[in-house]
Design an enzyme around this catalytic site. Sequence first.
Site, PDB file in Angstrom:
ATOM      1  N   VAL A  11      48.039  13.569  25.046  1.00 37.50           N
ATOM      2  CA  VAL A  11      47.625  13.339  23.620  1.00 37.50           C
ATOM      3  C   VAL A  11      47.714  12.049  23.059  1.00 37.50           C
ATOM      4  O   VAL A  11      46.984  11.390  22.555  1.00 37.50           O
ATOM      5  CB  VAL A  11      48.120  14.498  22.849  1.00 37.50           C
ATOM      6  N   CYS A 260      49.411  24.247  26.391  1.00 32.69           N
ATOM      7  CA  CYS A 260      49.258  24.624  25.061  1.00 32.69           C
ATOM      8  C   CYS A 260      49.359  26.189  24.839  1.00 32.69           C
ATOM      9  O   CYS A 260      50.085  26.647  24.109  1.00 32.69           O
ATOM     10  CB  CYS A 260      48.007  23.932  24.509  1.00 32.69           C
TER      11      CYS A 260
HETATM   12  P1  NAD Z   1      53.295  15.000  27.589  1.00 35.87           P
HETATM   13  O1  NAD Z   1      54.376  15.576  28.015  1.00 35.87           O
HETATM   14  O2  NAD Z   1      51.837  14.669  28.368  1.00 35.87           O
HETATM   15  O3  NAD Z   1      53.593  13.663  26.753  1.00 35.87           O
HETATM   16  C1  NAD Z   1      54.681  13.428  26.035  1.00 35.87           C
HETATM   17  C2  NAD Z   1      55.097  11.998  26.167  1.00 35.87           C
HETATM   18  O4  NAD Z   1      56.138  11.816  25.246  1.00 35.87           O
HETATM   19  C3  NAD Z   1      55.878  11.636  27.488  1.00 35.87           C
HETATM   20  O5  NAD Z   1      55.110  10.817  28.018  1.00 35.87           O
HETATM   21  C4  NAD Z   1      57.392  11.382  27.030  1.00 35.87           C
HETATM   22  O6  NAD Z   1      57.847  10.611  27.971  1.00 35.87           O
HETATM   23  C5  NAD Z   1      57.179  11.165  25.602  1.00 35.87           C
HETATM   24  N1  NAD Z   1      58.351  11.157  24.884  1.00 35.87           N
HETATM   25  C6  NAD Z   1      59.188  12.117  24.759  1.00 35.87           C
HETATM   26  N2  NAD Z   1      60.355  11.659  24.034  1.00 35.87           N
HETATM   27  C7  NAD Z   1      60.066  10.332  23.473  1.00 35.87           C
HETATM   28  C8  NAD Z   1      60.701   9.465  22.749  1.00 35.87           C
HETATM   29  N3  NAD Z   1      61.899   9.862  21.973  1.00 35.87           N
HETATM   30  N4  NAD Z   1      60.203   8.142  22.680  1.00 35.87           N
HETATM   31  C9  NAD Z   1      58.930   7.940  23.203  1.00 35.87           C
HETATM   32  N5  NAD Z   1      58.486   8.820  23.937  1.00 35.87           N
HETATM   33  C10 NAD Z   1      58.794  10.157  24.396  1.00 35.87           C
HETATM   34  O7  NAD Z   1      52.429  15.957  26.343  1.00 35.87           O
HETATM   35  P2  NAD Z   1      51.249  16.068  25.806  1.00 35.87           P
HETATM   36  O8  NAD Z   1      50.360  17.222  26.656  1.00 35.87           O
HETATM   37  O9  NAD Z   1      50.670  14.971  25.341  1.00 35.87           O
HETATM   38  O10 NAD Z   1      51.388  16.832  24.276  1.00 35.87           O
HETATM   39  C11 NAD Z   1      51.995  16.218  23.281  1.00 35.87           C
HETATM   40  C12 NAD Z   1      52.029  17.169  22.241  1.00 35.87           C
HETATM   41  O11 NAD Z   1      50.695  17.510  21.720  1.00 35.87           O
HETATM   42  C13 NAD Z   1      52.521  18.674  22.380  1.00 35.87           C
HETATM   43  O12 NAD Z   1      53.314  19.299  21.135  1.00 35.87           O
HETATM   44  C14 NAD Z   1      51.652  19.353  22.720  1.00 35.87           C
HETATM   45  O13 NAD Z   1      51.551  20.943  22.349  1.00 35.87           O
HETATM   46  C15 NAD Z   1      50.443  18.775  21.704  1.00 35.87           C
HETATM   47  N6  NAD Z   1      48.913  19.099  22.333  1.00 35.87           N
HETATM   48  C16 NAD Z   1      48.820  19.119  23.597  1.00 35.87           C
HETATM   49  C17 NAD Z   1      47.418  19.207  24.041  1.00 35.87           C
HETATM   50  C18 NAD Z   1      47.055  18.934  25.408  1.00 35.87           C
HETATM   51  O14 NAD Z   1      45.987  19.382  25.744  1.00 35.87           O
HETATM   52  N7  NAD Z   1      47.880  18.538  26.478  1.00 35.87           N
HETATM   53  C19 NAD Z   1      46.439  19.453  23.122  1.00 35.87           C
HETATM   54  C20 NAD Z   1      46.700  19.489  21.872  1.00 35.87           C
HETATM   55  C21 NAD Z   1      48.163  19.200  21.468  1.00 35.87           C
END
Ligand code: NAD
Length: 429
Positions: A11, A260
């Site tokens: 995201v 998700c």
């Molecule tokens: P992801 O795990 O791919 O990415 C999260 C990132 O955050 C990781 O790279 C991690 O290293 C980083 N991170 C964690 N703690 C951190 C900190 N303190 N400082 C800096 N970086 C930090 O997750 P994602 O799939 O991108 O999902 C993120 C959010 O969006 C979640 O809440 C998810 O539910 C939501 N979401 C995801 C999707 C999807 O399709 N993947 C769609 C809509 C919403």
Amino acid sequence: MNISVIGTGYVGLTAGACLAKIGHNVICVDHDKEKIAILNQGNMPIYEPGLKEIVVECMANGKLKFSTEIRSAVENSLVCFIAVGTPPMESGEPDLTYVENVVREIATWMFDYRLIVEKSTVPVKTAQWIKRTIERYNQHQAPFDVASNPEFLREGSAVQDFLEPDRIVIGVETEQAKNLMLEIYQPIKAPVIVTDLASAELIKHCSNAFLAMKISFINAVAVICELVGADVVEVANGMGMDKRIGRAFLNAGIGYGGFCFPKDLRAFIRIAEELGYDFRLLQEVEKINEEAKKRFVRKIKSALWNLREKRIGVLGLAFKPNTDDMRFAPSIDIINELLSEGAKVRAYDPQAMEKAQPILTRVEFCNNPIAVANDADLLAILTEWDEFRSLDLNLIKRRMRVPILADGRNLFDRKTVESLGFTYIGVGR
Ligand code: NAD
């Protein structure tokens, strides 16, 4: 506008790159040094169609930067998006410690007004917690607002979903926050819904829960179809032509997975429970989804009798096509069940094998579908990649020990496959 996006995953990276593409100056921050190093070298840590081109273009024109330094990112941006992970804990509740850590850091480095935007999927009322946390750690007494801006992108079409969304949801409490959010998204032509914070948070929960419910509904219908000899694809087509229902998400199969739906549904059930409402409808959605995987394994077992020493080829591992994401993929449960019964599993996925290898350590990975089919007693389709639609089934059949096709995604037409001499096992048909 100067914007930072904290958390550079599916995201955060998509949002950061696309915000840069529409003209903003964006710093994407992640504490994962390796991820940031990969990005700074012009490479991608994830597979997402079309994203690399935007990242490369926006890095070259200076609109997009990557960093591990949250401090300078916060100091230099008017708006800070939080896009860190919210993974499920044992209890089913999302783990919000990553969100809290980022909020505390932002609060520490705010010297003047900042708009903090909740992009991660979080339980309703999290925005209030974010506000309270910033108030506690706001060392420089900087004024601020919090906005909720849930993300609806789908992995596999994330760029298009971000740049051409069905709607943009903005939850705010002040005019200033509203105006900033509208300005950020002004170049994107889509309906914008401005609500209070809690309603925006709930829109995300409810949208995912409703979509999961559609999938489980059609999977339950698939069971009935099998019992009466009907075809669930015909049923779904007939239902889907009704505009009030729509055809999307009415594909019977081995159930939903990914980062998700399972987590967001679980979280929503837990939140409802905490609020004193027993959301049994959604508990049933979860149960039907689990049952869909088990039924598929049972069908494989009844086709092969004993699984010990049987060779099963698997095509598709990612939780859905066009992504390399293996998180909560139905393939994991299905393959582990087959392995536990003594089957030998070979697998191929166009993009997800690298991510699958550490998870499915007892699986033999192949470079192409034909190698998977070699000497197999059964071939199972677990992800509906387009590449599988054009498979040379005649060649596959010649390579297999026994030509049984277990089509967990109803990718193929039963009659066509049977006319080639396969035994065909579908879902609900
Ligand atoms: P992801 O795990 O791919 O990415 C999260 C990132 O955050 C990781 O790279 C991690 O290293 C980083 N991170 C964690 N703690 C951190 C900190 N303190 N400082 C800096 N970086 C930090 O997750 P994602 O799939 O991108 O999902 C993120 C959010 O969006 C979640 O809440 C998810 O539910 C939501 N979401 C995801 C999707 C999807 O399709 N993947 C769609 C809509 C919403």
